[in-house]
Design an enzyme around this catalytic site. Structure first.
Site, PDB file in Angstrom:
ATOM      1  N   LEU A 194      19.100  -5.335   5.070  1.00  0.00           N
ATOM      2  CA  LEU A 194      20.063  -5.333   3.832  1.00  0.00           C
ATOM      3  C   LEU A 194      21.395  -5.635   4.348  1.00  0.00           C
ATOM      4  O   LEU A 194      21.719  -5.202   5.401  1.00  0.00           O
ATOM      5  CB  LEU A 194      19.922  -3.725   3.260  1.00  0.00           C
ATOM      6  CG  LEU A 194      18.624  -3.155   2.891  1.00  0.00           C
ATOM      7  CD1 LEU A 194      18.888  -1.783   2.268  1.00  0.00           C
ATOM      8  CD2 LEU A 194      17.816  -4.339   1.961  1.00  0.00           C
TER       9      LEU A 194
ATOM     10  N   HIS B 249       9.037   3.105   8.678  1.00  0.00           N
ATOM     11  CA  HIS B 249       8.596   2.316   9.768  1.00  0.00           C
ATOM     12  C   HIS B 249       7.572   2.713  10.600  1.00  0.00           C
ATOM     13  O   HIS B 249       7.383   3.950  10.909  1.00  0.00           O
ATOM     14  CB  HIS B 249       9.808   2.453  10.648  1.00  0.00           C
ATOM     15  CG  HIS B 249       9.680   1.302  11.940  1.00  0.00           C
ATOM     16  ND1 HIS B 249       9.810  -0.156  11.681  1.00  0.00           N
ATOM     17  CD2 HIS B 249       9.634   1.397  12.957  1.00  0.00           C
ATOM     18  CE1 HIS B 249       9.582  -0.675  12.973  1.00  0.00           C
ATOM     19  NE2 HIS B 249       9.193   0.210  13.823  1.00  0.00           N
TER      20      HIS B 249
ATOM     21  N   ASN C 188      13.545   4.063   4.153  1.00  0.00           N
ATOM     22  CA  ASN C 188      12.703   3.158   4.915  1.00  0.00           C
ATOM     23  C   ASN C 188      11.729   3.985   5.472  1.00  0.00           C
ATOM     24  O   ASN C 188      11.903   4.843   5.714  1.00  0.00           O
ATOM     25  CB  ASN C 188      13.528   2.258   5.717  1.00  0.00           C
ATOM     26  CG  ASN C 188      12.445   1.099   6.400  1.00  0.00           C
ATOM     27  OD1 ASN C 188      11.822   0.353   5.724  1.00  0.00           O
ATOM     28  ND2 ASN C 188      12.548   0.764   7.625  1.00  0.00           N
TER      29      ASN C 188
ATOM     30  N   GLN D 247      -1.038   7.704   7.683  1.00  0.00           N
ATOM     31  CA  GLN D 247      -0.197   8.756   7.902  1.00  0.00           C
ATOM     32  C   GLN D 247       1.138   8.317   7.293  1.00  0.00           C
ATOM     33  O   GLN D 247       1.589   9.123   6.505  1.00  0.00           O
ATOM     34  CB  GLN D 247       0.228   8.872   9.396  1.00  0.00           C
ATOM     35  CG  GLN D 247      -1.027   9.466  10.197  1.00  0.00           C
ATOM     36  CD  GLN D 247      -1.695  10.486   9.838  1.00  0.00           C
ATOM     37  OE1 GLN D 247      -0.874  11.522   9.414  1.00  0.00           O
ATOM     38  NE2 GLN D 247      -2.795  10.786   9.512  1.00  0.00           N
ATOM     39  N   GLU D 248       1.414   7.037   7.276  1.00  0.00           N
ATOM     40  CA  GLU D 248       2.673   6.399   6.349  1.00  0.00           C
ATOM     41  C   GLU D 248       2.584   6.903   4.964  1.00  0.00           C
ATOM     42  O   GLU D 248       3.427   7.491   4.393  1.00  0.00           O
ATOM     43  CB  GLU D 248       2.570   5.041   6.298  1.00  0.00           C
ATOM     44  CG  GLU D 248       3.064   4.491   7.681  1.00  0.00           C
ATOM     45  CD  GLU D 248       3.401   2.823   7.812  1.00  0.00           C
ATOM     46  OE1 GLU D 248       3.749   2.497   6.886  1.00  0.00           O
ATOM     47  OE2 GLU D 248       2.756   2.236   8.450  1.00  0.00           O
TER      48      GLU D 248
ATOM     49  N   SER E  78       0.750  -1.181  -0.195  1.00  0.00           N
ATOM     50  CA  SER E  78      -0.042  -0.121   0.011  1.00  0.00           C
ATOM     51  C   SER E  78       0.904   1.448  -0.087  1.00  0.00           C
ATOM     52  O   SER E  78       0.372   2.267  -0.529  1.00  0.00           O
ATOM     53  CB  SER E  78      -0.995   0.119   1.278  1.00  0.00           C
ATOM     54  OG  SER E  78      -0.238   0.229   2.336  1.00  0.00           O
ATOM     55  N   ASN E  79       2.228   1.266   0.523  1.00  0.00           N
ATOM     56  CA  ASN E  79       2.998   2.295   0.400  1.00  0.00           C
ATOM     57  C   ASN E  79       3.433   2.565  -0.919  1.00  0.00           C
ATOM     58  O   ASN E  79       3.550   3.789  -1.415  1.00  0.00           O
ATOM     59  CB  ASN E  79       4.021   2.325   1.475  1.00  0.00           C
ATOM     60  CG  ASN E  79       3.726   2.837   2.931  1.00  0.00           C
ATOM     61  OD1 ASN E  79       3.473   3.725   3.177  1.00  0.00           O
ATOM     62  ND2 ASN E  79       3.584   1.679   3.949  1.00  0.00           N
TER      63      ASN E  79
HETATM   64  C1  GAR Z   1       3.884  -0.731   6.776  1.00  0.00           C
HETATM   65  O1  GAR Z   1       3.233  -0.278   8.033  1.00  0.00           O
HETATM   66  C2  GAR Z   1       5.467  -0.537   7.178  1.00  0.00           C
HETATM   67  O2  GAR Z   1       5.550   0.861   7.633  1.00  0.00           O
HETATM   68  C3  GAR Z   1       5.839  -1.834   7.742  1.00  0.00           C
HETATM   69  O3  GAR Z   1       5.285  -2.767   7.023  1.00  0.00           O
HETATM   70  C4  GAR Z   1       4.016  -2.163   6.379  1.00  0.00           C
HETATM   71  C5  GAR Z   1       4.018  -2.377   5.029  1.00  0.00           C
HETATM   72  O4  GAR Z   1       2.646  -2.170   4.537  1.00  0.00           O
HETATM   73  N1  GAR Z   1       7.309  -2.046   7.654  1.00  0.00           N
HETATM   74  C6  GAR Z   1       7.976  -2.277   8.783  1.00  0.00           C
HETATM   75  O5  GAR Z   1       7.617  -2.774   9.780  1.00  0.00           O
HETATM   76  C7  GAR Z   1       9.530  -2.228   8.719  1.00  0.00           C
HETATM   77  N2  GAR Z   1      10.218  -2.700   9.844  1.00  0.00           N
HETATM   78  P1  GAR Z   1       2.525  -2.028   3.033  1.00  0.00           P
HETATM   79  O6  GAR Z   1       2.972  -3.601   2.268  1.00  0.00           O
HETATM   80  O7  GAR Z   1       1.012  -1.838   2.736  1.00  0.00           O
HETATM   81  O8  GAR Z   1       3.213  -0.768   2.555  1.00  0.00           O
END
Ligand code: GAR
Length: 201
Positions: A93, A109, A107, A173-174, A13-14
């Site tokens: 990585l 988080h 990244n 928010q991400e 989704s990001n």
């Molecule tokens: C997101 O919440 C991201 O911040 C987290 O995984 C999810 C991925 O969602 N990442 C971590 O926890 C990394 N340490 P997405 O696949 O829908 O973007």
């Protein structure tokens, strides 16, 4: 023109939010050159293909980390990627990867770092009892969830929240944070002083 390389492992989704922000003109002069997943069945990979993007699976299962990373570096170089965005890429990585793209790997988080690095950050936040949660976009360095912070967005933890409801609000928010952070980094109008990401003076 900037070429992004986006690394995913799951839903993506990001990645979709970044692609939408580019389409809406919020990240100028930028294209997504390649989306790479370490898992062939990641839903985000299908979403990338549906948008007509270059989407490749480079399977990590059974591979040595450094070797797998070299293959990813080769794909990024082949696509002339100048900024790598980890978007739910659930693998560490290798140092060789980080050195191949110095200060060019971001990244996201789902916590206000340095609180709650690692897995299940939203559950960690609920269990710890913090009243403010959020997300962090940061440069990747050789320590987990540690590099220079580009941008954070905060939100309250509600009394009724569990990890699931909190994660659902953090992810909104991400999506805003990641697009804005990428635009800031690609603008080049910043300097890093110590650990601080500051506007260029
Ligand atoms: C997101 O919440 C991201 O911040 C987290 O995984 C999810 C991925 O969602 N990442 C971590 O926890 C990394 N340490 P997405 O696949 O829908 O973007």
């Amino acid at each position: 023109m900037h070429n992004l390389g986006i690394l995913i492992s799951g839903r993506g989704s990001n990645f979709v939010a970044i692609a939408d922000a580019i389409d809406a003109g919020k990240i100028p002069d930028t294209t997504i050159a390649v989306v790479i997943s370490n898992l062939a069945d990641a839903p985000g990979l299908a979403a990338a293909r549906q948008r007509g993007l270059n989407a490749v699976a480079i399977e990590s299962r059974g591979r040595k980390r450094a070797e797998h990373d070299q293959e990813i570096i080769a794909a990024l170089r082949e696509n002339q990627v100048d900024l790598v965005c980890l978007a739910g890429y659930m693998r560490l990585l290798s140092p060789g990867f980080i050195q191949a793209f110095p200060q060019r790997i971001l990244n996201i988080h789902p916590s206000l770092l340095p609180a709650f690095p690692g897995l299940d950050a939203q559950l960690q936040a609920v269990e710890y009892g913090v009243q403010i949660a959020g997300c962090t976009v940061h440069f990747v360095d050789e320590q987990l969830d540690h590099g220079v912070i580009v941008l954070q967005r905060a939100l309250p933890v509600l009394e009724t929240d569990d990890a699931h409801t909190l994660a659902a609000r953090i992810i909104e928010q991400e999506h805003l944070a990641y697009a804005e952070a990428i635009a800031r980094v690609l603008s080049g109008r910043y300097q890093i002083v110590g650990r601080r990401f500051l506007p260029k003076s």
